[in-house]
Design a protein around this motif. Structure first.
Motif, PDB file in Angstrom:
ATOM      1  N   THR A  43      25.769  30.893  66.222  1.00 50.48           N
ATOM      2  CA  THR A  43      27.199  30.952  66.000  1.00 50.48           C
ATOM      3  C   THR A  43      27.555  30.536  64.399  1.00 50.48           C
ATOM      4  O   THR A  43      28.577  30.982  63.893  1.00 50.48           O
ATOM      5  CB  THR A  43      28.166  30.391  66.584  1.00 50.48           C
ATOM      6  OG1 THR A  43      27.733  28.961  66.449  1.00 50.48           O
ATOM      7  CG2 THR A  43      27.663  30.458  68.292  1.00 50.48           C
ATOM      8  N   LEU A  94      26.492  37.782  62.817  1.00 50.35           N
ATOM      9  CA  LEU A  94      27.568  37.907  63.336  1.00 50.35           C
ATOM     10  C   LEU A  94      28.378  39.084  62.730  1.00 50.35           C
ATOM     11  O   LEU A  94      28.996  39.939  63.365  1.00 50.35           O
ATOM     12  CB  LEU A  94      28.628  36.726  63.270  1.00 50.35           C
ATOM     13  CG  LEU A  94      28.322  35.462  63.980  1.00 50.35           C
ATOM     14  CD1 LEU A  94      28.994  34.405  63.715  1.00 50.35           C
ATOM     15  CD2 LEU A  94      28.379  35.624  65.678  1.00 50.35           C
ATOM     16  N   LEU A 148      32.984  35.342  71.204  1.00 47.09           N
ATOM     17  CA  LEU A 148      31.911  34.415  71.494  1.00 47.09           C
ATOM     18  C   LEU A 148      32.101  33.826  72.716  1.00 47.09           C
ATOM     19  O   LEU A 148      33.454  33.394  73.143  1.00 47.09           O
ATOM     20  CB  LEU A 148      31.780  33.377  70.470  1.00 47.09           C
ATOM     21  CG  LEU A 148      31.544  33.530  68.968  1.00 47.09           C
ATOM     22  CD1 LEU A 148      31.901  32.375  68.093  1.00 47.09           C
ATOM     23  CD2 LEU A 148      30.390  34.057  68.814  1.00 47.09           C
ATOM     24  N   CYS A 173      31.095  30.622  75.152  1.00 44.53           N
ATOM     25  CA  CYS A 173      30.013  29.684  75.116  1.00 44.53           C
ATOM     26  C   CYS A 173      30.029  28.989  76.653  1.00 44.53           C
ATOM     27  O   CYS A 173      31.058  28.807  77.253  1.00 44.53           O
ATOM     28  CB  CYS A 173      30.620  28.508  74.140  1.00 44.53           C
ATOM     29  SG  CYS A 173      29.997  27.021  74.191  1.00 44.53           S
ATOM     30  N   HIS A 208      36.950  33.009  70.923  1.00 42.47           N
ATOM     31  CA  HIS A 208      36.101  32.004  71.186  1.00 42.47           C
ATOM     32  C   HIS A 208      36.327  31.601  72.578  1.00 42.47           C
ATOM     33  O   HIS A 208      37.596  30.934  72.772  1.00 42.47           O
ATOM     34  CB  HIS A 208      35.996  31.002  70.217  1.00 42.47           C
ATOM     35  CG  HIS A 208      34.716  30.198  70.457  1.00 42.47           C
ATOM     36  ND1 HIS A 208      34.509  28.972  69.747  1.00 42.47           N
ATOM     37  CD2 HIS A 208      33.657  30.370  71.219  1.00 42.47           C
ATOM     38  CE1 HIS A 208      33.531  28.481  69.879  1.00 42.47           C
ATOM     39  NE2 HIS A 208      32.899  29.238  70.805  1.00 42.47           N
TER      40      HIS A 208
END
Length: 231
Positions: free
Chosen positions: A62, A68, A76, A78, A98
């Motif tokens: 990341t 990216l 993203l 996680c 994210h």
């Protein structure tokens, strides 16, 4: 002077640790031996493309702005421990969303599988490349992709594991993680069976109502015509 009893201090009670059945997962050995020869230990520090627009890798990726940008990552995802998530910035790079799923133990995976599945579907359908990551890129991150493949493709855990393993050779599932993935399969299959049974019942009810309506129409037509007529 007698010494204080310290027998209960710093004692690790293994009886409170849940035990999980061992799940035998046979790694995938590609027919093309060059794929195995090309895999290097340092590749575990990079991300690999598992599906169209879906990448899997470690947390360190990341911070790789070049990757990216070149991979056009837009999302993203996680999956990691609470302690790690608490120190992660909520937005690493402008223009990249994210989504975080902090968990305290493998047991929590069961709650996040459906949510991650929806995000994966969106990334694929909208052609918005997504990077799924955990600390190592080999356990929690791999688990959610394996669960996705099992549910969407109706695969068993071994088939899904081998598919992901053939693209990222460093993945591994502990017995605790594998147990949660396999249990999730039983849950979504039961949910699917209930849905399909409900659909069949609705179809039968609709056919019954249609046949009943046709019967009423035919009865009405017969009642409107005299059986004998004089000419």
């Amino acid at each position: 002077m007698s010494q204080p009893d310290s027998s209960h201090n710093n004692v690790f009670d293994r009886s409170v640790i849940p035990s999980y059945p061992h799940i035998s997962l046979i790694p995938n050995i590609p027919d093309d031996s060059t794929l195995v020869q090309c895999w290097k230990y340092e590749y575990r520090r990079t991300a690999q493309q598992i599906l169209s627009n879906i990448w899997l890798g470690p947390m360190s990726v990341t911070r790789n702005s070049l990757f990216l940008a070149e991979s056009n990552i837009k999302k993203l995802i996680c999956v990691t421990n609470f302690s790690v998530w608490s120190i992660m910035p909520q937005k690493l790079i402008s223009g990249i969303s994210h989504d975080g799923f902090p968990i305290s133990s493998p047991h929590d995976l069961m709650n996040i599988f459906p949510q991650v599945n929806l995000l994966i579907d969106q990334a694929i359908q909208n052609e918005e490349p997504a990077l799924i990551y955990c600390e190592s890129g080999n356990e929690y991150g791999a688990a959610v992709i394996i669960a996705y493949l099992m549910e969407r493709n109706n695969w068993d855990i071994s088939m899904a594991f081998q598919f992901v393993h053939s693209r990222r050779f460093s993945i591994t599932l502990t017995d605790a993680i594998g147990f949660q993935v396999q249990t999730y399969q039983s849950i979504y299959k039961a949910r699917r069976d209930v849905f399909e049974a409900g659909s069949r019942n609705r179809m039968r009810r609709m056919r019954y109502e249609e046949e009943e309506e046709e019967e009423k129409n035919l009865t009405g037509e017969r009642e409107g015509v005299a059986p004998f007529q004089d000419f």
